[in-house]
Motif scaffolding. Sequence first.
Motif, PDB file in Angstrom:
ATOM      1  N   GLN A 117       0.815  -1.222   0.000  1.00 39.05           N
ATOM      2  CA  GLN A 117       0.000   0.000   0.000  1.00 39.05           C
ATOM      3  C   GLN A 117       0.846   1.268   0.000  1.00 39.05           C
ATOM      4  O   GLN A 117       0.552   2.211  -0.736  1.00 39.05           O
ATOM      5  N   PHE A 118       1.900   1.303   0.808  1.00 41.04           N
ATOM      6  CA  PHE A 118       2.648   2.552   0.958  1.00 41.04           C
ATOM      7  C   PHE A 118       3.763   2.716  -0.069  1.00 41.04           C
ATOM      8  O   PHE A 118       4.199   3.836  -0.329  1.00 41.04           O
ATOM      9  N   VAL A 119       4.224   1.626  -0.669  1.00 39.78           N
ATOM     10  CA  VAL A 119       5.275   1.718  -1.679  1.00 39.78           C
ATOM     11  C   VAL A 119       4.705   1.559  -3.084  1.00 39.78           C
ATOM     12  O   VAL A 119       4.937   2.397  -3.955  1.00 39.78           O
ATOM     13  N   LEU A 120       3.933   0.497  -3.320  1.00 43.82           N
ATOM     14  CA  LEU A 120       3.354   0.292  -4.646  1.00 43.82           C
ATOM     15  C   LEU A 120       2.094   1.103  -4.870  1.00 43.82           C
ATOM     16  O   LEU A 120       1.652   1.263  -6.007  1.00 43.82           O
ATOM     17  N   GLY A 121       1.479   1.605  -3.785  1.00 40.60           N
ATOM     18  CA  GLY A 121       0.329   2.500  -3.932  1.00 40.60           C
ATOM     19  C   GLY A 121      -1.008   1.821  -4.093  1.00 40.60           C
ATOM     20  O   GLY A 121      -1.982   2.470  -4.523  1.00 40.60           O
ATOM     21  N   PHE A 122      -1.121   0.531  -3.757  1.00 40.05           N
ATOM     22  CA  PHE A 122      -2.407  -0.152  -3.831  1.00 40.05           C
ATOM     23  C   PHE A 122      -3.302   0.280  -2.678  1.00 40.05           C
ATOM     24  O   PHE A 122      -2.820   0.646  -1.613  1.00 40.05           O
ATOM     25  N   ASP A 123      -4.616   0.212  -2.915  1.00 42.50           N
ATOM     26  CA  ASP A 123      -5.523   0.438  -1.802  1.00 42.50           C
ATOM     27  C   ASP A 123      -5.742  -0.883  -1.068  1.00 42.50           C
ATOM     28  O   ASP A 123      -5.215  -1.935  -1.460  1.00 42.50           O
ATOM     29  N   ALA A 124      -6.541  -0.829  -0.005  1.00 44.38           N
ATOM     30  CA  ALA A 124      -6.717  -2.016   0.837  1.00 44.38           C
ATOM     31  C   ALA A 124      -7.376  -3.159   0.074  1.00 44.38           C
ATOM     32  O   ALA A 124      -7.024  -4.332   0.259  1.00 44.38           O
ATOM     33  N   LEU A 125      -8.348  -2.829  -0.809  1.00 45.25           N
ATOM     34  CA  LEU A 125      -9.029  -3.876  -1.562  1.00 45.25           C
ATOM     35  C   LEU A 125      -8.081  -4.548  -2.550  1.00 45.25           C
ATOM     36  O   LEU A 125      -8.070  -5.776  -2.677  1.00 45.25           O
ATOM     37  N   GLN A 126      -7.282  -3.769  -3.250  1.00 43.37           N
ATOM     38  CA  GLN A 126      -6.319  -4.340  -4.185  1.00 43.37           C
ATOM     39  C   GLN A 126      -5.292  -5.208  -3.464  1.00 43.37           C
ATOM     40  O   GLN A 126      -4.900  -6.273  -3.956  1.00 43.37           O
ATOM     41  N   THR A 127      -4.880  -4.752  -2.283  1.00 43.35           N
ATOM     42  CA  THR A 127      -3.953  -5.552  -1.488  1.00 43.35           C
ATOM     43  C   THR A 127      -4.571  -6.892  -1.111  1.00 43.35           C
ATOM     44  O   THR A 127      -3.930  -7.945  -1.197  1.00 43.35           O
ATOM     45  N   GLY A 128      -5.843  -6.856  -0.707  1.00 43.92           N
ATOM     46  CA  GLY A 128      -6.533  -8.085  -0.354  1.00 43.92           C
ATOM     47  C   GLY A 128      -6.653  -9.034  -1.538  1.00 43.92           C
ATOM     48  O   GLY A 128      -6.516 -10.249  -1.381  1.00 43.92           O
ATOM     49  N   LEU A 129      -6.886  -8.490  -2.731  1.00 43.83           N
ATOM     50  CA  LEU A 129      -6.990  -9.325  -3.920  1.00 43.83           C
ATOM     51  C   LEU A 129      -5.662 -10.018  -4.225  1.00 43.83           C
ATOM     52  O   LEU A 129      -5.642 -11.193  -4.625  1.00 43.83           O
ATOM     53  N   ILE A 130      -4.573  -9.311  -4.047  1.00 47.00           N
ATOM     54  CA  ILE A 130      -3.257  -9.922  -4.280  1.00 47.00           C
ATOM     55  C   ILE A 130      -2.996 -11.035  -3.272  1.00 47.00           C
ATOM     56  O   ILE A 130      -2.553 -12.137  -3.625  1.00 47.00           O
ATOM     57  N   LEU A 131      -3.303 -10.761  -2.017  1.00 44.41           N
ATOM     58  CA  LEU A 131      -3.063 -11.758  -0.977  1.00 44.41           C
ATOM     59  C   LEU A 131      -4.030 -12.934  -1.058  1.00 44.41           C
ATOM     60  O   LEU A 131      -3.828 -13.956  -0.405  1.00 44.41           O
ATOM     61  N   LEU A 132      -5.070 -12.794  -1.893  1.00 42.04           N
ATOM     62  CA  LEU A 132      -6.015 -13.899  -2.067  1.00 42.04           C
ATOM     63  C   LEU A 132      -5.326 -15.129  -2.659  1.00 42.04           C
ATOM     64  O   LEU A 132      -5.798 -16.258  -2.489  1.00 42.04           O
ATOM     65  N   ALA A 133      -4.201 -14.913  -3.322  1.00 36.29           N
ATOM     66  CA  ALA A 133      -3.452 -16.050  -3.861  1.00 36.29           C
ATOM     67  C   ALA A 133      -3.041 -17.016  -2.758  1.00 36.29           C
ATOM     68  O   ALA A 133      -2.942 -18.229  -2.991  1.00 36.29           O
ATOM     69  N   LEU A 134      -2.807 -16.483  -1.574  1.00 37.43           N
ATOM     70  CA  LEU A 134      -2.513 -17.346  -0.423  1.00 37.43           C
ATOM     71  C   LEU A 134      -3.648 -18.319  -0.160  1.00 37.43           C
ATOM     72  O   LEU A 134      -3.436 -19.509   0.106  1.00 37.43           O
ATOM     73  N   ALA A 135      -4.869 -17.815  -0.223  1.00 38.18           N
ATOM     74  CA  ALA A 135      -6.037 -18.662   0.048  1.00 38.18           C
ATOM     75  C   ALA A 135      -6.162 -19.757  -0.990  1.00 38.18           C
ATOM     76  O   ALA A 135      -6.441 -20.915  -0.661  1.00 38.18           O
ATOM     77  N   GLY A 136      -5.943 -19.401  -2.254  1.00 40.79           N
ATOM     78  CA  GLY A 136      -6.031 -20.397  -3.301  1.00 40.79           C
ATOM     79  C   GLY A 136      -5.051 -21.543  -3.069  1.00 40.79           C
ATOM     80  O   GLY A 136      -5.408 -22.724  -3.174  1.00 40.79           O
ATOM     81  N   GLY A 137      -3.813 -21.196  -2.735  1.00 41.34           N
ATOM     82  CA  GLY A 137      -2.813 -22.221  -2.461  1.00 41.34           C
ATOM     83  C   GLY A 137      -3.170 -23.060  -1.256  1.00 41.34           C
ATOM     84  O   GLY A 137      -3.002 -24.285  -1.252  1.00 41.34           O
ATOM     85  N   SER A 138      -3.679 -22.414  -0.214  1.00 41.93           N
ATOM     86  CA  SER A 138      -3.995 -23.133   1.016  1.00 41.93           C
ATOM     87  C   SER A 138      -5.186 -24.065   0.837  1.00 41.93           C
ATOM     88  O   SER A 138      -5.178 -25.207   1.326  1.00 41.93           O
ATOM     89  N   PHE A 139      -6.224 -23.609   0.132  1.00 38.71           N
ATOM     90  CA  PHE A 139      -7.381 -24.469  -0.092  1.00 38.71           C
ATOM     91  C   PHE A 139      -7.023 -25.657  -0.985  1.00 38.71           C
ATOM     92  O   PHE A 139      -7.546 -26.757  -0.810  1.00 38.71           O
ATOM     93  N   LEU A 140      -6.132 -25.434  -1.944  1.00 37.45           N
ATOM     94  CA  LEU A 140      -5.656 -26.546  -2.760  1.00 37.45           C
ATOM     95  C   LEU A 140      -4.926 -27.562  -1.889  1.00 37.45           C
ATOM     96  O   LEU A 140      -5.083 -28.779  -2.052  1.00 37.45           O
ATOM     97  N   ALA A 141      -4.146 -27.052  -0.943  1.00 34.49           N
ATOM     98  CA  ALA A 141      -3.415 -27.936  -0.034  1.00 34.49           C
ATOM     99  C   ALA A 141      -4.362 -28.771   0.804  1.00 34.49           C
ATOM    100  O   ALA A 141      -4.032 -29.906   1.177  1.00 34.49           O
ATOM    101  N   SER A 142      -5.550 -28.241   1.122  1.00 37.30           N
ATOM    102  CA  SER A 142      -6.518 -28.987   1.919  1.00 37.30           C
ATOM    103  C   SER A 142      -6.908 -30.280   1.223  1.00 37.30           C
ATOM    104  O   SER A 142      -6.933 -31.353   1.828  1.00 37.30           O
ATOM    105  N   GLY A 143      -7.221 -30.186  -0.079  1.00 34.67           N
ATOM    106  CA  GLY A 143      -7.578 -31.377  -0.824  1.00 34.67           C
ATOM    107  C   GLY A 143      -6.427 -32.353  -0.938  1.00 34.67           C
ATOM    108  O   GLY A 143      -6.608 -33.575  -0.804  1.00 34.67           O
ATOM    109  N   VAL A 144      -5.233 -31.829  -1.167  1.00 34.66           N
ATOM    110  CA  VAL A 144      -4.053 -32.691  -1.275  1.00 34.66           C
ATOM    111  C   VAL A 144      -3.778 -33.396   0.048  1.00 34.66           C
ATOM    112  O   VAL A 144      -3.550 -34.615   0.093  1.00 34.66           O
ATOM    113  N   ALA A 145      -3.798 -32.628   1.154  1.00 35.80           N
ATOM    114  CA  ALA A 145      -3.515 -33.213   2.466  1.00 35.80           C
ATOM    115  C   ALA A 145      -4.560 -34.256   2.845  1.00 35.80           C
ATOM    116  O   ALA A 145      -4.242 -35.306   3.408  1.00 35.80           O
ATOM    117  N   GLY A 146      -5.829 -33.979   2.531  1.00 32.02           N
ATOM    118  CA  GLY A 146      -6.873 -34.956   2.825  1.00 32.02           C
ATOM    119  C   GLY A 146      -6.695 -36.238   2.039  1.00 32.02           C
ATOM    120  O   GLY A 146      -6.893 -37.347   2.560  1.00 32.02           O
TER     121      GLY A 146
END
Length: 524
Positions: free
Chosen positions: A298-327
Amino acid sequence: MVISVAVSLIIVDSTIVNVAIPAIVEDLDLSSTEVQWVQEAYTLVFAALLLLFGSLADRWGRRRMLLIGVVVFSVSSVLAALAPSAELLILARLVQGVGGAMMLPTTLSLINATFRGRERGIAFAVWGSTIGGMAAVGPLLGGWLTTVYSWRWAFGINIPLGIAIVIGVVLTVAESKEARRRGLDLVGAALSVVLFGSLVFALIEGRTLGWWTSAEPFEIGGFTWPGSLSPVPIAFAVAMIAAAMFIGWELRRSRAGRGTLIEPSLFRIASFTNGNVAALVVSLGEFGIILSLPLWLQFVLGFDALQTGLILLALAGGSFLASGVAGGLSGRVPAVIVVRAGIVAEIVGIVWVGIVIAPDAAWGWLIPALAVYGFGVGLATAQLTGVILDDVPVELSGQGSGTQSTARQVGAALGIAVLGTILFTSTAGILGAKLDDRGVAADQRDQVVSAVVDSAGGAIADLEQNPQTADAAEDAKEAFSDGTKLAAFAAAGFLGLGLIATLPLGRPARDRPRPAHAAPPASR
C-alpha cells in the motif's frame, strides 16, 4: 465444519487488521510502535492465556468454553469497531485476545476428542487449510470493507460470524470433558501469564525502548520508568524467572497427584515435545511477514486495501488446494513427510516474494509466489498439529492443544517482533544512508527517517506530494522495499530452521513413550 468456521473467526480478524492497519494509522494517527501493539496486544494476551483455557476446557467442557470464547470475541469486536483512539483500540484487542484464547485450543481438543483414524487426518487437514485460507481471505474481506466502507467494519463483521458460530455449535457439536476433575492450578496460571506476557512485551518494545539502555522514556498511565536501564532486559529476566518457577511448580504438583496447568508427562512423548519446538520455529517464519507485506503493497506500490486483499487472495487459493491434497494423502503418506513438503513450499514461496520485492515491482509475479507459499502453509499447519497431538491421550486434549497453540502463538509473536524490528531498523538505516549520500542535513535527515519509520511507511505519500521532498520519497520507497525484502529472507531462514526441527519427528509409535499419569477415558 462448524469448528473450522470458529477458527476462521480468529484468523480472519487477525489478517483483516493487517490490511486495515494503513487506514487505522491515518485515522487514529498511530505510531510504528502502536502499529505493532495493535497486532501484539492481541497476541500477548492470546499466548499468555492459551494454557489456562485449554486446561479449563478439559475440566468445564470444551463446547462450553468455545461458546463463551465466541461471545467474548464478538463483544470485544464491537468495542474495537467503535474505538476513538489508539489506546482504546489496543484495549479492545486485549479483550479479543481473551476470547481467542478460549476458542483456539478448544477447537483443536474437540477435533482430537471426536475424530479417529483417517477421518482425524482429514479433520486436521480442513482445520489447517482453514487457517491458511482465511489468512488470505481475511485481507480480501478487510480490504473491501476498508475501501468501500471503513476500517471499523473490518471488526464489525465479526458480529454476524459470531452469531452463526454460536448457533452452529449449539446444534451440531457435542460436549466433551475430562472425566476426572482435579484442582485448578491458579499459581501455574498466574506464572504462565507473567512468563508469556513479559516475554512478548520485551520483544515488542525492544526496538523502541532499547534492548539494554533506555532509548526513549517508557510511560504507562501516570508512571514513568526511572533510570537509564531499559525495562526490556528486566522483562526478559522476569520471563526467565517465571519460566523456571512455572516448570518447578508444575513438576511438584504433578508428583503430588494434583491438577496442573499442563501435564509434565506429556513431554515424555517425543512427537509432542519435538513437534512443539518445530511449531514454534515454523510459526516464527510463517506469520511474521504478514505484518510487512500489506504495508509495502500500500505505501510503496500504492495499492488500496481492496487491491492488497486481492493480491493476498493467492494465499487462500494455495492453502485451499493444499486442503484437498492433504486430505487425499491422509493415511497414505506419513504426516511428517507432508509437513516437511509444506515447509519447503513455504520457503520457496517466501524467497520468491523476497526476490520480487522492489519499488517498481511487477505485482503479477507475487501471485504465483504467494500461491506456493499458501500451499505450503496449508500442508504444514494442519499436519504438524496432527503429529503433535497424535499420541496425546484424549482426556488431556485441552492441555495438549493449549500447549501447541501457545507454541505457535509465541512463535508468531516472535516473528512479528523480530521481523518487524528487521523491517523498521533496516529501513531507517538504509534511508538514512541514502539521504546522507544526497547531502541532506543531519536534522532534516533524522526528521524524514523518523516520519517514515514512525508512520510504518504512511508518510511516504506525503513526501511524494511535496516537490521539495519528492527525491526523499523515492529513497524511502527503496529503503522500505529493501527492509521488506530482508524481512522476507529472514522469514525464509526461520522456516529453514523449522524444517531442521522436524527431523526428530516421525519415529515409529512403539518407540514413543506414553504419559505416566494418564487419566481415565473422557466422557462425552
